[in-house]
Structures are given as structure tokens and as C-alpha cells.
Design an enzyme around this catalytic site. Structure first.
Site, mmCIF file in Angstrom:
data_model
loop_
_atom_site.group_PDB
_atom_site.id
_atom_site.type_symbol
_atom_site.label_atom_id
_atom_site.label_comp_id
_atom_site.label_asym_id
_atom_site.label_seq_id
_atom_site.Cartn_x
_atom_site.Cartn_y
_atom_site.Cartn_z
ATOM 1 N N GLY A 23 -4.321 -10.780 8.162
ATOM 2 C CA GLY A 23 -5.124 -9.960 7.255
ATOM 3 C C GLY A 23 -4.703 -10.129 5.817
ATOM 4 O O GLY A 23 -4.646 -9.165 5.047
ATOM 5 N N ALA A 24 -4.434 -11.374 5.405
ATOM 6 C CA ALA A 24 -3.826 -11.637 4.094
ATOM 7 C C ALA A 24 -4.814 -11.657 2.943
ATOM 8 O O ALA A 24 -4.404 -11.778 1.795
ATOM 9 C CB ALA A 24 -3.082 -12.974 4.142
ATOM 10 N N ASN A 25 -6.097 -11.528 3.223
ATOM 11 C CA ASN A 25 -7.069 -11.704 2.152
ATOM 12 C C ASN A 25 -7.412 -10.431 1.391
ATOM 13 O O ASN A 25 -8.105 -10.488 0.371
ATOM 14 C CB ASN A 25 -8.362 -12.328 2.689
ATOM 15 C CG ASN A 25 -9.032 -11.460 3.734
ATOM 16 O OD1 ASN A 25 -8.641 -11.516 4.903
ATOM 17 N ND2 ASN A 25 -10.019 -10.673 3.356
ATOM 18 N N SER A 26 -6.955 -9.272 1.854
ATOM 19 C CA SER A 26 -7.304 -8.041 1.152
ATOM 20 C C SER A 26 -6.250 -6.964 1.392
ATOM 21 O O SER A 26 -5.419 -7.075 2.301
ATOM 22 C CB SER A 26 -8.673 -7.510 1.612
ATOM 23 O OG SER A 26 -8.628 -7.080 2.963
ATOM 24 N N GLY A 27 -6.292 -5.922 0.550
ATOM 25 C CA GLY A 27 -5.471 -4.742 0.756
ATOM 26 C C GLY A 27 -3.987 -5.029 0.831
ATOM 27 O O GLY A 27 -3.425 -5.786 0.038
ATOM 28 N N GLY A 29 -2.263 -6.682 3.069
ATOM 29 C CA GLY A 29 -1.947 -8.062 3.385
ATOM 30 C C GLY A 29 -1.985 -8.973 2.167
ATOM 31 O O GLY A 29 -1.136 -9.858 2.013
ATOM 32 N N SER A 153 1.329 3.151 11.044
ATOM 33 C CA SER A 153 0.735 4.131 10.140
ATOM 34 C C SER A 153 1.387 5.472 10.407
ATOM 35 O O SER A 153 1.827 5.747 11.535
ATOM 36 C CB SER A 153 -0.776 4.235 10.386
ATOM 37 O OG SER A 153 -1.316 5.424 9.828
ATOM 38 N N TYR A 178 -7.414 5.316 16.873
ATOM 39 C CA TYR A 178 -6.601 4.677 15.840
ATOM 40 C C TYR A 178 -5.136 5.100 15.985
ATOM 41 O O TYR A 178 -4.227 4.250 15.944
ATOM 42 C CB TYR A 178 -7.115 5.056 14.458
ATOM 43 C CG TYR A 178 -6.319 4.457 13.323
ATOM 44 C CD1 TYR A 178 -6.354 3.093 13.061
ATOM 45 C CD2 TYR A 178 -5.516 5.260 12.498
ATOM 46 C CE1 TYR A 178 -5.621 2.531 12.017
ATOM 47 C CE2 TYR A 178 -4.782 4.709 11.450
ATOM 48 C CZ TYR A 178 -4.843 3.344 11.219
ATOM 49 O OH TYR A 178 -4.107 2.796 10.190
#
Length: 326
Positions: A23-27, A29, A153, A178
Site C-alpha cells: 500500500g505504498a502509493n498513498s497515506g 504507506g 489500529s 475492521y
């Protein structure tokens, strides 16, 4: 608690090391990737959307001189794809010093992965369970210490593992699902470390959480359910209460790089209600320290995915020691 206003400047020299961030493309990550790259770590950006990954790589290159980044396609909701991705990493990269299990989905309307798992449990836990198992040999072959960091989380504290209805087929609440997946992340990280410690492998497993950070993660549930009111409330809460994604990334960065962080620990923000601030070593929920629960989750994960780890079961080790003493 160990809190010392740690930030990315305390990372030290990590040149020549390789890390994989899901998940490195946003937020979170994206910020983890950027922080590691700024300290001369080669980062494998494991992303579902290649176009967004390329855009993210360009942004990092524009702000980090000589960042070394590579992109690989990974969809954690497709176990066949996870297997193909792991095969690519094993073949194309000679070393892997850190595996950052970061990607996740949050509070979605009930959906299923390609393999028929409830989406949040399937992506957040089972996808990373499979990925870690398939890359364990690569981590072990890498000279020096390797580290596996799994993102949880603060909501794991309300989580329960419902083995009778893991996939929410009988009853589904998006936040309960979640929380279950995030509790599974911590249970997995701790059980993995217990099993690693029973071997001679120079690998440690650590859990972390970002606190309340402003990312796109909170938007996806309201967007997919079509709730404009919930989407507006999320945007307001992010603007008023959340810390930046860059600050929220620090617990994972510290967990992946700080030699003072040891296996089986939990890193999170040390400020207000553990939602913001500098990363420190914390205690997770009492339920997360339940070895029988963790072992049952482990066994169920193996059964669901077909991926087993070449690691000793602490139960068998304990039983063997007891028989020897007797």
C-alpha cells in the site's frame, strides 16, 4: 513506555538495505516509503493500482534526491496474485531487510475477496499472512537482522475473533469486522515472533499503529456505501482531530528501523489517547496477548489459505521440553 520524541532523523544509516511496503502509493504507506527512501533504503512499492504507484513514485523522486524505488503489482484480495507477487520478489531481489505489512481497508460494506473471504479480514490479515509466509525464506537469507512490521489500529482494542463467523456471513457490522481484522494483525505479529524466537532465524516481528492520521483510508467505507453524511463527517474529523499522514507513519518507520525495538513489541503514538504524537513502545489490548487465541487464529489462517510456515509450533516445543524434564 519508552518515549523520546523519536522521528525519522533518528533512523541512522540504512543505506544498502531493501524494504517492501504494501500500500505504498498513498497515506501511511506513501509516507513510510518516502521516509525510508530519504534514508537511502531501496523500497519495493507493492501496490494494487500501478498508475497511482507510478504517480506516487514521481512525487517522492521530486522531493527525495536519489531515492531508489521500484514498483510491483500486489492485490492482497487475490491470493493467486499474492503468490505471483512473492515469486517475483524472490526472483528479482537479492535481499529483503524489512517487510512492512501496511496496506488495508476500513469499514467497508460487506464484500468478499476473490477467494471468498470477508474483504477486511481477507485483505488486512489473510493477505499479509500469506505474503509474509511466502517471503520468510527471502528475509531469512538476507544477511543481518530482518524485520517484519504489521500495521494494526487502536481499534483492535474493541476487536474479537469470531471463529464461528469469521467472514460475517451470519451477522456483519463494518466496524466490528475492521476491529476483528486489526486484532488479528496484532495476534499474528506476536505469534509470528514467538515462532521465530524458537528458531535461529535473525528475524523479528513487531506490531504498530498510526494513531488517528488523516489518510484516504477513512473515506473508502462512506464512499462505497454512498453515504454523503458519513463522508462529510470523516472529512471534518480528519481536518480537526487527525495528525498528518507523515506523523502517523512514524510508528511503522520506527518499528522497521530502530534497533532498540525488539520482537513482539507494539509501537504507536505517545500523545493524546495514543492517537497522535511521537512513537513509543506501548501495550496493546489484553486480548492481543492471549497465546491460545493467537495459535487458533494461526491454525485457522493456515487452513483457509493453504500457506504454512516452516517454523516450530511453540506448543510442540513446550510439550517436548516438558517430556524431557520428566
Amino acid at each position: 513506555m519508552r518515549s523520546d520524541s523519536w522521528d525519522h532523523t533518528a533512523m541512522g544509516d540504512h543505506s544498502g538495505r531493501t524494504a517492501l511496503v504494501t500500500g505504498a502509493n498513498s497515506g501511511i504507506g506513501f509516507e513510510v516509503t518516502k521516509a525510508l527512501a530519504a534514508n537511502d533504503v531501496h523500497v519495493i512499492m507493492a501496490c494494487r493500482d500501478l498508475e497511482r504507484a507510478r504517480s506516487a513514485r514521481e512525487q517522492i523522486h521530486n522531493s527525495v534526491d536519489e531515492a531508489t524505488l521500484s514498483i510491483e503489482e500486489l492485490d492482497l484480495a487475490d491470493l493467486a496474485g499474492v503468490r505471483a507477487f512473492a515469486e517475483t520478489v524472490r526472483a528479482d531481489y537479492t535481499e529483503l531487510h524489512a517487510l512492512c505489512n501496511n496496506a488495508g481497508v476500513m469499514a467497508l460494506p460487506r464484500r468478499e475477496t476473490i477467494d471468498g473471504f470477508e474483504m477486511q479480514f481477507g485483505v488486512n490479515h489473510l493477505g499479509h499472512f500469506v505474503l509474509t509466509g511466502l517471503l520468510l525464506d527471502k528475509l531469512e537469507e538476507t544477511p543481518g537482522e530482518s524485520r517484519i512490521v504489521t500495521q494494526s489500529s487502536g481499534l483492535h482494542e474493541r476487536g474479537e475473533i469470531d471463529f464461528d463467523d469469521l467472514h460475517g456471513e451470519e451477522s456483519y457490522d463494518r466496524y466490528d469486522a475492521y476491529a476483528q481484522s486489526k486484532l488479528a494483525n496484532v495476534l499474528f505479529a506476536y505469534e509470528l515472533d514467538r515462532r521465530l524466537q524458537a528458531t535461529d532465524a535473525d528475524i523479528t516481528s513487531v506490531a504498530c499503529h498510526p494513531g488517528y492520521a488523516a489518510t484516504n483510508l477513512q473515506r473508502r467505507g462512506p464512499e462505497q456505501s454512498g453515504s454523503r453524511v458519513r463522508l462529510w463527517l470523516m472529512k471534518v474529523a480528519n481536518a480537526v482531530f487527525a495528525q498528518s499522514a507523515a506523523t502517523g507513519a512514524l510508528p511503522m518507520v520506527r518499528a522497521a528501523t530502530d534497533p532498540d525495538v525488539t520482537g513482539g513489541e507494539y509501537v504507536g503514538p505517545g500523545g493524546l489517547l495514543n492517537m497522535r504524537g511521537s512513537p513509543e513502545i506501548q501495550r496493546s489490548s489484553d486480548r492481543s496477548y492471549d497465546p491460545p487465541l493467537a495459535r487458533e487464529l494461526w491454525d485457522r489462517s493456515v487452513a483457509l489459505t493453504g500457506v504454512s510456515y516452516d517454523l516450530p509450533d511453540p506448543r510442540a516445543e513446550t510439550a517436548s521440553a516438558a517430556e524431557t524434564d520428566a
